[in-house]
Write a protein that holds these residues in place. Sequence first.
Motif, PDB file in Angstrom:
ATOM      1  N   TYR A   1      -0.227   5.199  -0.393  1.00 48.39           N
ATOM      2  CA  TYR A   1      -0.977   5.311   0.860  1.00 48.39           C
ATOM      3  C   TYR A   1      -0.022   5.720   1.984  1.00 48.39           C
ATOM      4  CZ  TYR A   1      -5.190   3.517  -1.247  1.00 48.39           C
ATOM      5  OH  TYR A   1      -6.311   3.389  -2.025  1.00 48.39           O
TER       6      TYR A   1
ATOM      7  N   LYS B   1      -5.153   7.678   1.158  1.00 50.55           N
ATOM      8  CA  LYS B   1      -4.549   8.199  -0.071  1.00 50.55           C
ATOM      9  C   LYS B   1      -5.492   9.227  -0.668  1.00 50.55           C
ATOM     10  CE  LYS B   1      -2.945   6.813  -4.673  1.00 50.55           C
ATOM     11  NZ  LYS B   1      -2.762   5.670  -5.589  1.00 50.55           N
TER      12      LYS B   1
ATOM     13  N   TYR C   1       0.825  -1.213   0.000  1.00 48.73           N
ATOM     14  CA  TYR C   1       0.000   0.000   0.000  1.00 48.73           C
ATOM     15  C   TYR C   1       0.858   1.262   0.000  1.00 48.73           C
ATOM     16  CZ  TYR C   1      -4.173  -2.789   0.643  1.00 48.73           C
ATOM     17  OH  TYR C   1      -5.198  -3.689   0.467  1.00 48.73           O
TER      18      TYR C   1
END
Length: 153
Positions: free
Chosen positions: A130, A151, A125
Amino acid sequence: MIIRRAAAEDAAEACILLRRSIAELCQLDHGGDEALLGRWLSNKTVENLGRWIAESHFLVAEEDGRLLGCAAMNGDGKITLNYVAPEARFRGVSKALVAALEATAKKLGLAECRLESTQTALPFYRRLGYVDAEESYILPLTGTPASVLRKRL
């Protein structure tokens, strides 16, 4: 590989995929602890998958009639699950599913996506952009700390 919205008839195969992914790929998170693994898998039932498919933006990645992965997001942009079949790991399945969920979030007019990451998926991620959401809590199902990420879209 095709990314499509899940249908009710995908629930059984998606359930098997989720359970295998957690058991086989998330060792870093459950460490082989049968009690922890049992709690994590306890809500991964065909009935729950059917409900999640009906109530959320639930997508599957399919190839040659077999599911390679599945991911879901609620209407507020929270990605609630993203799992890949062990044999499809590192083939871009999860990345394609997340991109499709982010595109859905944009169509809904949402400014960001959020998620609770496993330790196994945390590097994945972060590579997708993110970042830590500056909040933490204990996950009720497993009793483990949540890595909350977000995000901006």
